[in-house]
Design a protein around this motif. Structure first.
Motif, PDB file in Angstrom:
ATOM      1  N   TYR A 158     -48.871  47.104  42.946  1.00  9.09           N
ATOM      2  CA  TYR A 158     -50.155  46.512  42.550  1.00  9.09           C
ATOM      3  C   TYR A 158     -50.105  45.988  41.115  1.00  9.09           C
ATOM      4  O   TYR A 158     -49.281  46.412  40.304  1.00  9.09           O
ATOM      5  N   LEU A 190     -61.037  45.620  44.446  1.00  9.80           N
ATOM      6  CA  LEU A 190     -59.688  45.503  44.997  1.00  9.80           C
ATOM      7  C   LEU A 190     -59.616  44.132  45.666  1.00  9.80           C
ATOM      8  O   LEU A 190     -60.528  43.768  46.412  1.00  9.80           O
ATOM      9  N   LEU A 231     -56.047  53.124  48.135  1.00  7.43           N
ATOM     10  CA  LEU A 231     -57.197  53.165  47.231  1.00  7.43           C
ATOM     11  C   LEU A 231     -57.543  54.590  46.805  1.00  7.43           C
ATOM     12  O   LEU A 231     -57.749  54.866  45.619  1.00  7.43           O
TER      13      LEU A 231
END
Length: 470
Positions: A72, A88, A170
């Motif tokens: 990420y 996100l 997440l």
């Protein structure tokens, strides 16, 4: 009718799957490998220190280190990261790196559009970065996308796997970044991600309801030109007619011979197939992702394919060097940039994990969610906010198809169709529904709207994320 029954049976089956995944995940979360993130001080191609905070890293989802590693890019809000929302972002594809969202659409840097000279392509600041208002995690999912890797890729690439992995990613990321647990949380996405994202939100919501830790402060979602029903092809033809790309006569003939069904055409329906062939010919020189943009030979030459094939063809890596004036020149620069050793060092990429970075890795993907409509219906019942925006010059997912499924949700209108403005000019049109859904067109924009009209989209996003009417 029979299809409806199996559909609801499938939904029930998937709900069971989701609950099982959640339970297993909550049991495993303590034993899994820790997430890992490092600050990026300088970016090759960008002059001087970064005027924003960038962290890159991996989150391990598997039992062992090399099993499933999700990469990420995290950019903190440039305003007030303690208070501002956290978002996100998932790019479409399925399988396009969210670096695309960062560098072409809503992130704080973009490529300078100049001829590649063999050195690291130059990056410059983007004044309309959405990170001026919120912190954004750009995540490389499904596995195999961008810099994410796994031992056995094929086993991890499907719509439902993408849903479960994003959810797991997440919660693990938030365990590692507890300072963001109280921030309002949103998911943003576009294009193909209109299929998995509503399911991801539903799974997060279900997890919160059974008190899965850490709780995620989910507030809503935003989707740009989202694939939703996989029937969008049926709206492409009325759209092309409305935009003057096909004649009245051809449109009348298509309606008569195909009876409004352009997606699944019987091979014996020769008249309909003949009309569709003529339709393809009329659009063969048009960049259907933005009908105002120039058509570049490398862009998908749209034959009669399914929508996912259509998206796929346009996203596959381009072997030849495109012209500088083509939108896809930026994709070429990204490939040169991400495969540079200095860049990989700066981004803390693990050596030997990804040989050649591709903007879109599209193979071996299993499409097992045919429509996200029922998830939108469920999320509406739960009262989440949503912004669905459509660049109105996209012929691939035309705004009329998006309007149609929103209408089918059957919520009353609370703020009827009206223009919204940017600097005194019409930026597009908008309408708000009683399920807290805002629909907005972006005037003169294409499939990835912030890429084509950054000022309009920045103004739209600013209003919506601040809970103000457009």
């Amino acid at each position: 009718m029979k299809m409806m029954v199996t559909h609801s049976h499938n939904s029930f089956h998937h709900c069971c799957q989701i609950l099982l995944a959640i339970v297993l995940f909550s049991l495993q979360i303590l034993t899994h490998i820790e997430a890992y993130g490092s600050k990026v001080e300088v970016l090759p191609g960008f002059e001087g220190p970064l005027p924003f905070e960038l962290e890159t890293g991996y989150v391990g989802l598997g039992e062992t280190d090399d099993d499933m590693q999700v990469f990420y890019y995290f950019i903190k809000s440039e305003n007030n990261p303690q208070k501002d929302p956290l978002m996100l972002w998932l790019t479409g594809g399925p399988g396009c790196s969210s670096f695309s969202g960062l560098v072409y659409q809503i992130g704080p840097v973009k490529f300078e559009n100049k001829e590649y000279d063999g050195s690291v392509p130059s990056l410059v600041s983007r004044p309309q970065s959405w990170t001026k208002l919120c912190s954004i995690i750009f995540v490389d999912l499904p596995l195999g996308t961008g810099f994410s890797y796994a031992k056995n890729l094929t086993a991890h690439r499907s719509d439902w796997k993408l849903v479960h992995h994003t959810h797991q990613f997440l919660r693990k990321w938030l365990i590692d970044h507890p300072e963001f647990l109280s921030n309002e949380f949103y998911i943003g996405a576009d294009s193909y991600s209109g299929i998995p994202v509503p399911a991801i939100l539903q799974e997060i919501s279900n997890g919160n309801e059974i008190d899965l830790q850490p709780l995620i402060n989910i507030q809503g979602y935003l989707l740009g030109n989202p694939l939703t029903t996989n029937r969008e092809k049926n709206d492409q033809i009325p759209y092309a007619h409305g935009m003057g790309l096909i004649s009245d006569e051809l449109y009348a003939s298509l309606q008569k011979n195909c009876k409004g069904e352009y997606t699944d055409v019987a091979s014996r329906n020769e008249l309909c197939l003949r009309d569709l062939k003529y339709y393809d010919k009329c659009l063969s020189g048009i960049n259907t992702f933005n009908i105002l943009d120039r058509y570049c030979e490398d862009d998908s030459n749209l034959k009669r394919r399914s929508l996912t094939q259509e998206l796929k063809a346009s996203l596959s890596s381009h072997l030849t060097v495109p012209e500088l004036s083509c939108q896809i020149y930026g994709f070429y620069l990204a490939t040169k940039w991400a495969n540079d050793e200095r860049v990989r060092k700066a981004l803390h990429i693990r050596e030997g994990t990804i040989r050649k970075w591709e903007r879109c890795y599209l193979s071996d993907f299993e499409f097992d969610i045919s429509s996200s409509f029922e998830f939108h219906a469920n999320l509406s019942k739960k009262g989440y906010r949503s912004l669905i925006y459509s660049g109105d010059h996209d012929a691939v997912v035309p705004f009329i198809s998006t309007q149609a499924w929103i209408r089918d949700l059957n919520y009353s209108i609370v703020d009827d169709w009206r223009p919204w403005f940017v600097n005194g000019q019409v930026g597009g049109y908008t309408r708000t529904y009683s399920n807290r859904m805002t629909f907005a067109t972006v005037k003169g924009s294409g499939h990835t709207a912030p890429e084509y009209t950054p000022d309009q989209c920045f103004a739209m996003f600013t209003k919506w994320i601040s809970k103000l009417p457009l």
